[in-house]
Design a protein around this motif. Structure first.
Motif, PDB file in Angstrom:
ATOM      1  N   ALA A 189     -17.294  -1.414  -0.221  1.00 31.43           N
ATOM      2  CA  ALA A 189     -16.011  -0.980  -0.795  1.00 31.43           C
ATOM      3  C   ALA A 189     -14.898  -1.850  -0.225  1.00 31.43           C
ATOM      4  CB  ALA A 189     -15.752   0.488  -0.458  1.00 31.43           C
ATOM      5  N   PRO A 190     -13.924  -2.246  -1.042  1.00 31.30           N
ATOM      6  CA  PRO A 190     -12.827  -3.055  -0.516  1.00 31.30           C
ATOM      7  C   PRO A 190     -11.982  -2.259   0.472  1.00 31.30           C
ATOM      8  CG  PRO A 190     -12.358  -2.388  -2.774  1.00 31.30           C
ATOM      9  CD  PRO A 190     -13.763  -1.953  -2.478  1.00 31.30           C
ATOM     10  N   GLU A 191     -11.391  -2.940   1.438  1.00 30.58           N
ATOM     11  CA  GLU A 191     -10.566  -2.259   2.436  1.00 30.58           C
ATOM     12  C   GLU A 191      -9.304  -1.671   1.815  1.00 30.58           C
ATOM     13  OE1 GLU A 191      -9.694  -4.701   5.792  1.00 30.58           O
ATOM     14  OE2 GLU A 191     -11.797  -5.188   6.189  1.00 30.58           O
ATOM     15  N   ARG A 192      -8.770  -2.332   0.791  1.00 31.48           N
ATOM     16  CA  ARG A 192      -7.532  -1.871   0.155  1.00 31.48           C
ATOM     17  C   ARG A 192      -7.746  -1.795  -1.347  1.00 31.48           C
ATOM     18  NH1 ARG A 192      -3.671  -6.266   1.022  1.00 31.48           N
ATOM     19  NH2 ARG A 192      -2.056  -4.814   0.364  1.00 31.48           N
ATOM     20  N   GLU A 193      -7.077  -0.856  -1.986  1.00 30.72           N
ATOM     21  CA  GLU A 193      -7.204  -0.675  -3.431  1.00 30.72           C
ATOM     22  C   GLU A 193      -5.943  -1.154  -4.136  1.00 30.72           C
ATOM     23  OE1 GLU A 193      -9.670   0.454  -5.243  1.00 30.72           O
ATOM     24  OE2 GLU A 193     -11.073   1.199  -3.717  1.00 30.72           O
ATOM     25  N   SER A 194      -6.129  -1.759  -5.300  1.00 32.53           N
ATOM     26  CA  SER A 194      -4.991  -2.152  -6.120  1.00 32.53           C
ATOM     27  C   SER A 194      -4.489  -0.952  -6.918  1.00 32.53           C
ATOM     28  CB  SER A 194      -5.386  -3.266  -7.087  1.00 32.53           C
ATOM     29  OG  SER A 194      -4.325  -3.550  -7.978  1.00 32.53           O
ATOM     30  N   SER A 195      -3.166  -0.833  -7.029  1.00 30.90           N
ATOM     31  CA  SER A 195      -2.575   0.223  -7.848  1.00 30.90           C
ATOM     32  C   SER A 195      -2.302  -0.245  -9.276  1.00 30.90           C
ATOM     33  CB  SER A 195      -1.253   0.705  -7.217  1.00 30.90           C
ATOM     34  OG  SER A 195      -1.486   1.283  -5.957  1.00 30.90           O
ATOM     35  N   HIS A 196      -2.568  -1.527  -9.554  1.00 31.08           N
ATOM     36  CA  HIS A 196      -2.421  -2.105 -10.894  1.00 31.08           C
ATOM     37  C   HIS A 196      -1.020  -1.894 -11.471  1.00 31.08           C
ATOM     38  CE1 HIS A 196      -6.700  -2.889 -10.836  1.00 31.08           C
ATOM     39  NE2 HIS A 196      -6.931  -1.617 -10.569  1.00 31.08           N
ATOM     40  N   ALA A 220     -11.591  -7.480  -3.749  1.00 31.08           N
ATOM     41  CA  ALA A 220     -12.532  -6.532  -4.361  1.00 31.08           C
ATOM     42  C   ALA A 220     -13.794  -7.244  -4.842  1.00 31.08           C
ATOM     43  CB  ALA A 220     -11.851  -5.804  -5.517  1.00 31.08           C
ATOM     44  N   ASP A 242       0.809  -1.228   0.000  1.00 32.14           N
ATOM     45  CA  ASP A 242       0.000   0.000   0.000  1.00 32.14           C
ATOM     46  C   ASP A 242       0.838   1.271   0.000  1.00 32.14           C
ATOM     47  OD1 ASP A 242      -2.179  -1.651   0.054  1.00 32.14           O
ATOM     48  OD2 ASP A 242      -2.510  -1.485   2.212  1.00 32.14           O
ATOM     49  N   GLU A 247      -1.588  -8.355  -6.203  1.00 34.92           N
ATOM     50  CA  GLU A 247      -2.697  -7.763  -6.958  1.00 34.92           C
ATOM     51  C   GLU A 247      -3.775  -8.795  -7.281  1.00 34.92           C
ATOM     52  OE1 GLU A 247      -0.371  -3.891  -8.718  1.00 34.92           O
ATOM     53  OE2 GLU A 247      -1.006  -5.419 -10.158  1.00 34.92           O
ATOM     54  N   LEU A 275      -5.693  -8.813  -4.071  1.00 35.89           N
ATOM     55  CA  LEU A 275      -6.518  -7.608  -3.968  1.00 35.89           C
ATOM     56  C   LEU A 275      -7.743  -7.691  -4.877  1.00 35.89           C
ATOM     57  CD1 LEU A 275      -3.730  -4.868  -3.815  1.00 35.89           C
ATOM     58  CD2 LEU A 275      -5.332  -5.474  -1.990  1.00 35.89           C
TER      59      LEU A 275
END
Length: 877
Positions: free
Chosen positions: A330-337, A321, A274, A314, A317
């Motif tokens: 909403a997911p707790e963590r977001e992927s930055s791809h 999601a 993250d 990822e 993640l």
């Protein structure tokens, strides 16, 4: 306390002469003998050391410490002494580790202090090996003492030593020791000193450090400390400095430092994904691409591993999601791809690395080509459809290349992307490529044939619908059968492909299937391989596994082939049994055990598939299995697999199995009494459940010995805890089978279940949380079996004194934050069983509790899957 080398040297010269005299042997000579090429000398010396450790641990450790610390001792003896001290302090098994720790803590405090200071002093030795092993000794002592609140000054002493700028060897050894300590101790124990540790290791890891050895030790220590410096990493300024030092280390003149620096980046990506967006944009994209191109394969491997780790994170993640989306959250963590963004830069490098195969590499040797293939497969799962269009030109231009390296790379690239992109995109490409791939099973290159077999396995696993049954399947089966005489890896991949075809195209519930026409050919070829056509055990085991899968999924029209197969297996097993007395040496015995294990596994599969149709052969099978158990050695794996085959036979024969019980019960009782070999005990517990289900009410004749054996095992302090939940579940199997005849055992059983139900787990201890959940599932299965058996027998009223305990347990299990869906479903089912068992309102009050209504609603809403919702609906009604 400040550390003084002079003080330690004085102590070394004034060693407790009484202790050393009590060691009635020349320690150096005995240590040298443990390294002898002669086995009898090694064994005698090891026994001598173990005897002294058992009789006088203080004298033993002091004498070894003296050998380790003395500069005059030869290097190999110092190393052996240090390892002997370490091995007296550390063990893999938790129970033995606890025993060793207690023994150490029981030593005289002055002796412990002497040993610790000598180990620390040896960090300054001129002998590199002695410095290294003394660091391991310090870490082993720390692993015992620090969690117990002892040796509080250790980290301070090490940090002082690490600051000695005048002695690079000492700094290197000290930083290495800190790394060992960080690796072996739980993060929370060192967290309070994370600032000091981090300062020391980062100082040593800087590019300005003149000694490559010191920098390497510091980078390795940083790697091992990353988990407990989480708070430091959360602060931007400290994080920036750590990342700067690690990134600069990837450009070190030393390849070893570069390898460790990239390994650090891999671990940082795993632990702190993250935080990585800023650093990926500024440095990590470029550094890792350069790293993958590095001439040193070890550097390239770690750089590739970095991107494999990015993909792993990822993919996880993306799953999180998806799960959140199911609940409109909403997911707790977001992927930055990162993988998707970097694809144009890293994909060409990975494809190039695929062509760097080493023709002479052994099967288990990890290299850049294998790493690139693994990373490519993860990329395909991570980015999906986006990977297809840039890969296909590489495949098309190299699939017929004159150089086998490029042909193999093309096939590997194609096989690696089959799991991830949409099937509608891959299907036409696979359909087009299949004839070429099948033809490449005859390629002149062994490596190409091996990778082709693996790729066909991938096709049959994830895209079996693309295989045309009329035009592709016949040549594919012929190619697979024709390759069963090749290398073990090719055979293994061919057998895996056959297994996939059997699972995907077979159907044990149908009259026939697309694979029916090939069963005779496949079974005959695999049986030849299993019975001796294979020159190595790996190919033999692969053949047996493929045969077992064919049997499991065999449609009705292939059962005559399965019947022939079981006769061949029986002939083989009986023939081997006949020559058992002629076995010479451990290798022969291991080979025999392995073949009989495979035969037992095949008998299990055939029995399960044929069901009652196995009855004409039951006497012969049971006679063989009993002989195998009787003649097997105590540690033989054959016993476990023979028990599993007997379990399958009991399920197939049901009540007719009873005639075999008098002969089998002594072996079953013995297995239930084995505490150290807990896997066998666990199988015995499962077999009691199988017998109860098979015999039904007739199990009552054996209930007393069964219950005595199960309760004895449950109360054993030695038995591995994983066996205890199945024992509780087995109470339910027995109760359900014998109904009202279980009443004499009811009070004891309910007390055991009530006591087991009190166990709680610290939410931070994930292993214990998992165990407690498994235990609760066993308790629920026991209660369900008891309620069902007594209800069916019209004796439900005897449960009334225990209802309060049952509801107390249910409330605890269902309100605990860590409950699983399986627990939810089983608990709801038990509530329904209780309501059904007492239809006259005796349970009106407990069933009216608010938490019961909440539970039923949870089971019918998003908390439960389809099966849980079904159970909740039934229970509510």
């Amino acid at each position: 306390m400040r550390f003084s080398f002079n003080l330690v040297r004085q102590r070394l010269s004034q060693l407790d002469s009484q202790s050393v005299v009590r060691v009635k042997m020349d320690v150096n000579a005995v240590l040298a003998a443990t390294l002898s090429p002669a086995q009898h000398e090694r064994e005698a010396a090891t026994a001598q050391l173990q005897s002294l450790l058992a009789s006088n641990p203080s004298a033993y450790l002091v004498s070894l410490s003296h050998a380790l610390a003395a500069e005059s001792t030869p290097s190999h003896i110092r190393n052996a002494a240090g390892l002997a001290i370490k091995n007296a302090l550390t063990a893999r098994e938790a129970a033995r580790q606890e025993e060793y720790a207690s023994r150490w803590k029981g030593l005289d405090p002055a002796t412990r202090e002497q040993l610790k200071q000598e180990a620390l002093a040896t960090l300054a030795a001129s002998d590199r090996g002695a410095r290294n092993v003394s660091g391991q000794v310090v870490a082993a002592i720390a692993a015992v003492e620090l969690p117990a609140g002892m040796w509080s000054g250790l980290i301070g002493q090490l940090l002082e030593l690490a600051s000695r700028a005048d002695n690079a060897h000492l700094r290197q050894a000290t930083l290495q020791t800190i790394g060992y300590i960080c690796e072996g101790i739980k993060p929370e124990i060192l967290a309070a000193q994370s600032n000091e540790i981090l300062t020391a290791v980062v100082q040593g890891a800087r590019k300005e450090e003149p000694s490559a050895d010191v920098q390497l030790a510091a980078i390795n220590a940083l790697y091992n400390s990353l988990e407990f410096v989480r708070e430091n990493f959360s602060r931007e300024g400290e994080r920036n400095y750590i990342m700067q030092v690690v990134c600069e280390a990837t450009q070190s003149p030393s390849s070893d430092v570069q390898v460790s620096a990239f390994a650090c980046l891999v671990r940082i990506m795993h632990l702190y994904y993250d935080y990585m967006k800023f650093y990926m944009e500024r440095a990590l994209f470029g550094l890792t691409v350069l790293g993958m191109k590095h001439a040193d394969e070890n550097v390239a491997l770690q750089a590739v591993e970095f991107w494999s780790t990015v993909c792993d994170e990822e993919i996880e993640l993306a799953l999180e999601a998806e799960e959140a989306a199911e609940y409109s959250e909403a997911p707790e963590r977001e992927s930055s791809h990162f993988a998707r963004v970097a694809l144009p830069e890293i994909l060409p490098v990975l494809l190039l690395l695929l062509t760097k195969q080493d023709e002479d590499a052994s099967d288990d040797e990890w290299n850049v080509s294998m790493a690139a293939g693994t990373c490519l497969a993860l990329l395909a799962q991570c980015v999906g459809d986006g990977i297809v269009s840039p890969i296909i030109p590489f495949v098309e231009s190299n699939i017929k290349n004159a150089d086998w390296h490029y042909r193999e790379a093309a096939v590997m690239a194609f096989g690696s992307i089959l799991d991830g992109p949409e099937e509608k995109i891959l299907a036409p490409l696979v359909a087009q490529a299949l004839p070429t791939l099948i033809g490449m099973m005859s390629d002149p290159s062994l490596h190409v044939r091996d990778t082709t077999a693996w790729t066909l396995g991938r096709v049959s696993d994830v895209l079996v619908k693309t295989i045309k049954l009329d035009s592709d399947l016949p040549p594919m089966v012929n190619a697979l059968v024709g390759s069963l005489d090749q290398s073990a890896r090719i055979v293994s991949n061919c057998c895996w492909t056959i297994m996939n075809l059997a699972e995907q195209l077979g159907d044990s519930s149908a009259e026939t299937c697309p694979m029916s026409a090939y069963y005779d050919t496949l079974a005959s070829a695999l049986l030849r391989l299993a019975e001796g056509g294979a020159t190595d055990s790996t190919s033999r085991n692969s053949a047996y596994e493929a045969l077992s899968t064919l049997v499991t999924h065999a449609p009705t029209d292939t059962l005559p082939i399965v019947s022939k197969l079981v006769l061949a297996i029986l002939d083989r097993a009986e023939s081997l049994l006949g020559v058992q007395g002629q076995l010479v040496g451990a290798d022969d015995r291991n080979n025999y055990d392995e073949m009989q294990v495979n035969n037992c596994s095949m008998l299990t599969s055939v029995t399960r598939r044929l069901g009652r149709e196995i009855q004409p052969l039951a006497d012969r099978i049971m006679n063989l299995l009993l002989q195998l158990i009787q003649t097997a050695g105590k540690q033989s794996p054959v016993i476990e697999d023979a028990f599993l085959a007997i379990g399958a036979l009991s399920a197939a024969l049901e009540a007719d199995f009873q005639k075999y019980l008098p002969a089998f019960l002594p072996f079953l009782s013995n297995a239930l009494g084995v505490r150290e070999e807990y896997q066998l005990c666990s199988i015995a517990v499962g077999l009691i459940g199988d017998v109860c289900r098979a015999l039904g009410e007739a199990s009552a004749a054996y209930a007393q010995p069964f219950m005595e054996g199960l309760l004895s095992a449950l109360q054993s302090p030695v038995l591995h805890r994983s066996v205890k939940p199945p024992i509780l579940s087995c109470f339910g199997d027995l109760a359900l089978a014998i109904g009202p005849s279980f009443e004499p055992f009811l009070d004891t059983t309910m007390k055991v279940l009530q006591q087991a139900g009190l166990m709680r787990a610290d939410p931070s201890n994930y292993d214990l949380v998992d165990y407690v959940n498994t235990l609760r599932e066993g308790i629920l299965e026991a209660y369900t079996g008891i309620v069902g058996g007594l209800k069916t027998g019209g004796k439900a009223d005897v449960l009334l004194p225990y209802i309060a305990d049952i509801f107390t347990f249910l409330h605890l299990a269902l309100t605990d934050q860590d409950r699983t869906e399986s627990i939810l479903r089983s608990a709801i089912g038990l509530l329904g069983d209780l309501a059904e068992a007492f239809p006259n309102g005796q349970l009106k009050e407990p069933l009216s509790s608010p938490w019961v209504g909440e539970l039923l609603r949870a089971g019918r809403t998003k908390m439960g899957g389809a099966e849980t919702k079904k159970v909740a609906k039934w229970a509510r009604e």
